[in-house]
Each structure stands twice: as C-alpha cells, then as structure tokens.
Design an enzyme around this catalytic site. Structure first.
Site, PDB file in Angstrom:
ATOM      1  N   THR A   7       0.811  -1.217   0.000  1.00 53.62           N
ATOM      2  CA  THR A   7       0.000   0.000   0.000  1.00 53.62           C
ATOM      3  C   THR A   7       0.841   1.262   0.000  1.00 53.62           C
ATOM      4  O   THR A   7       0.479   2.267  -0.619  1.00 53.62           O
ATOM      5  CB  THR A   7      -0.935   0.011   1.223  1.00 53.62           C
ATOM      6  OG1 THR A   7      -1.802  -1.123   1.149  1.00 53.62           O
ATOM      7  CG2 THR A   7      -1.772   1.275   1.280  1.00 53.62           C
ATOM      8  N   SER A  51       1.578  -7.577  -0.690  1.00 54.49           N
ATOM      9  CA  SER A  51       2.349  -8.471   0.182  1.00 54.49           C
ATOM     10  C   SER A  51       1.800  -9.887   0.229  1.00 54.49           C
ATOM     11  O   SER A  51       2.545 -10.821   0.547  1.00 54.49           O
ATOM     12  CB  SER A  51       2.440  -7.882   1.585  1.00 54.49           C
ATOM     13  OG  SER A  51       1.181  -7.861   2.225  1.00 54.49           O
ATOM     14  N   THR A  83       1.207  -4.402   4.347  1.00 53.58           N
ATOM     15  CA  THR A  83       0.997  -4.770   5.750  1.00 53.58           C
ATOM     16  C   THR A  83       0.265  -6.091   5.931  1.00 53.58           C
ATOM     17  O   THR A  83       0.246  -6.636   7.035  1.00 53.58           O
ATOM     18  CB  THR A  83       0.211  -3.671   6.488  1.00 53.58           C
ATOM     19  OG1 THR A  83      -1.072  -3.514   5.871  1.00 53.58           O
ATOM     20  CG2 THR A  83       0.966  -2.352   6.455  1.00 53.58           C
ATOM     21  N   ASP A  84      -0.352  -6.625   4.885  1.00 55.18           N
ATOM     22  CA  ASP A  84      -1.146  -7.847   5.060  1.00 55.18           C
ATOM     23  C   ASP A  84      -0.330  -8.998   5.616  1.00 55.18           C
ATOM     24  O   ASP A  84      -0.821  -9.784   6.424  1.00 55.18           O
ATOM     25  CB  ASP A  84      -1.778  -8.265   3.724  1.00 55.18           C
ATOM     26  CG  ASP A  84      -2.944  -7.376   3.327  1.00 55.18           C
ATOM     27  OD1 ASP A  84      -3.336  -6.519   4.142  1.00 55.18           O
ATOM     28  OD2 ASP A  84      -3.460  -7.534   2.200  1.00 55.18           O
TER      29      ASP A  84
END
Length: 327
Positions: A7, A51, A83-84
C-alpha cells in the site's frame, strides 16, 4: 532502503478499479520531507507486489540484498512492503538475520494519494530507527505509527486502522518521541539464526480448529503432501474429541504443532487433562507452540525443515528456539 511493493507504494488505477503498486523506492524516499537530513539513503526496488503475493524466495532475495548493504557500509536497512503479511515476513526474516545492524520493516495503511497518508511518516520513523545506535542487536524490527515492535511479538490487530499493529504479549520495543526511538528495555537475547535453506521450501499446513470440527482438513492436508501441520487450536491448545483422535493418527506421519488461535497468550502444558486438551495432545505426539502464534509457528516449522532439520528432531528444535527467543 529497499521496496517490495504494498500500500505504501500504491496509486490509483482506473483499469483495476482501485490502487495498485506503482511507486519505486526512489519515488518513495522523495515523498518524505526531511529524510535526506536524517541519513544518506541508497535505494533499490526489489519487488513491486502486494504483500499477499510475496513468496519465500522473494524474501530470501531481500535478505541477501540487505546483508550486502551492511557489508557495503550501511548502518542499517529499511524494507517497505504491504501490511497484510508484514508480521509473517518480519518473523521469517528475523529467523535468518545474523547481523547486529538493524533490519527495519515498515509500510502504510493508507495509500499515498489518500488524505492523511501514513506512509511518509512511517518511512521517516523507520529510517530514524535504523540509524539509532540503540537499535543494534535487536534483530528485525517493525516500525508503524511511531511505534517499534519486535518481529517475535508483532501482529496485525486491525484490518484497516492506522494503529493496526500490536505486540500483545511481549509488549512494544519502543516509541518514537521527537524523532528518536525510546526503548523501554535493554536489547533482548536473540537465538542463533537459522542456517539458510538447503532444500526446497516445504508445504506446512495451518488448520484452524473450529466448533464441530473433527480434524478432517488436517488429514486431507497430509494426504495431499504437506510435510507438517500447525493447528490453530481453541483456547490454550484444545480441540474436539474427534480432532484429538485424528491428531493421534497424524503424528506418526508428520510433525503436528499445537498453537492457540487466540489473539494473545500461550498454550498450556499441564493444566487440562481431558481428551483433546494440551496434556492429551502432547501424549499423542503433538508439539506445543507455547507463546508462538499459529502464523509464526508455521513459519518456524517451515524454516526449520527448509534448513535441514529432520522431522524427528523438530520438537527439540522448536522448544530450544522458542526458549532462546523469548523477549
């Protein structure tokens, strides 16, 4: 600073109907006011992926690149990514990171063109953390929202909020105050890093135990060729009667690790004695994950097997590594 996508690097795409990774590492650093005053930054665009699509080989390539930067004189390394999977990638890299210099991972919860985008502030905080002498010897760190987390404890606690990352059990490592990380404790004792993989990455299944579950999915995974199974068990490491019986048939075939599906806390070891509880499952040959979350238990088992640990020695390796890395 190396970028992997996520992101923090995404801009709007009419064709995709939403944001997609587009910005490279140099563009990211140029978007951060005052960054050049903090450190001399060298950049590399390593990947351009969301990710969830990062793989083990992508991360090993990033690890190689990071080690090369330290060998070339860098005092620390920052990686940006989505961030996932950040809590997973940070822990996996921490298993192999052997240098005292800090490896810091950051990302963003809001895309760059969004009002209140957090990427520039996170990247600035990550660089400040990587440059700080007290960050040395702490392994892989995650910096988000002016908070520093150890890879061992960090988890994503919210899907979309800016304050998404937490360290429920071990606590956060530091907070940034006036641009400086303030560490709350001395540097932790770290485990001996694992040797690099010597074989293909194994398939390790993660199966969540749920109400009315008899463990059939775990057995199907083993029949499909998975080399180990991690059970995200209920409570402190508990499954149903039927699931327990299934685990007893699987442990002679593959390693089975019991972790908790709860957001925090450890598996028990000598509290509950009923069928399907931790004492019973250990007797059936399962290994207890202790404080390791199910996600991180799976990564540790995967890394151990890939690094040459044989299935018969996995239990001792799991126990030893977990003891050494408690922070």
């Amino acid at each position: 600073m190396g970028s992997l996508g996520g992101t923090i690097s995404m801009t709007a795409s009419d064709a995709a109907g939403g944001v997609v990774p587009t910005l490279d590492a140099t563009q990211l650093t140029r978007s951060v006011p005052g960054l050049s005053e903090v450190a001399e930054i060298r950049t590399a665009s390593l990947r351009q992926l969301p990710s969830a699509s990062l793989g083990y080989d992508d991360l090993m390539a990033a690890l190689d690149w990071a080690e090369q930067q330290i060998a070339a004189g860098a005092s620390g390394v920052v990686l940006t990514q989505g961030t996932d999977t950040l809590e997973e990638t940070a822990f996996l890299l921490d298993l192999f990171w052997k240098l005292p210099a800090p490896l810091v991972i950051t990302g963003a919860m809001r895309a760059p063109q969004t009002a209140g985008a957090d990427g520039p502030a996170n990247l600035l905080a990550a660089v400040r953390t990587a440059c700080h002498p007290e960050s040395a010897g702490r392994g892989v760190l995650v910096v988000m929202n002016d908070t520093v987390h150890y890879a061992r404890w960090v988890s994503k606690g919210d899907a979309l909020a800016v304050q998404a990352f937490v360290s429920n059990d071990g606590g956060v490592a530091a907070r940034l105050v006036e641009g400086r990380p303030t560490y709350f404790h001395g540097g932790p004792a770290r485990a001996q890093p694992l040797p690099r993989p010597v074989r293909a990455w194994p398939k390790v299944a993660l199966v969540t135990a749920v109400l009315g579950d008899d463990g059939e999915l775990a057995e199907l995974a083993v029949n499909a060729g998975y080399e180990a199974v991690v059970i995200a068990a209920q409570g402190a490491g508990h499954v149903s009667f039927g699931f327990a019986q299934r685990i007893g048939t699987l442990t002679p075939r593959v390693p089975v690790v019991i972790a908790s599906r709860a957001a925090a806390g450890s598996t028990a070891s000598q509290t509950y004695g009923y069928v399907g509880a931790e004492i019973d499952l250990a007797r059936r040959g399962a290994h207890l994950g202790g404080w390791l979350s199910a996600l991180k238990s799976r990564l540790l088992v995967t890394a151990l097997l890939a690094s040459g640990t044989v299935a018969g020695a996995l239990g001792e390796a799991l126990e030893n590594w977990s003891k050494l890395t408690r922070r």
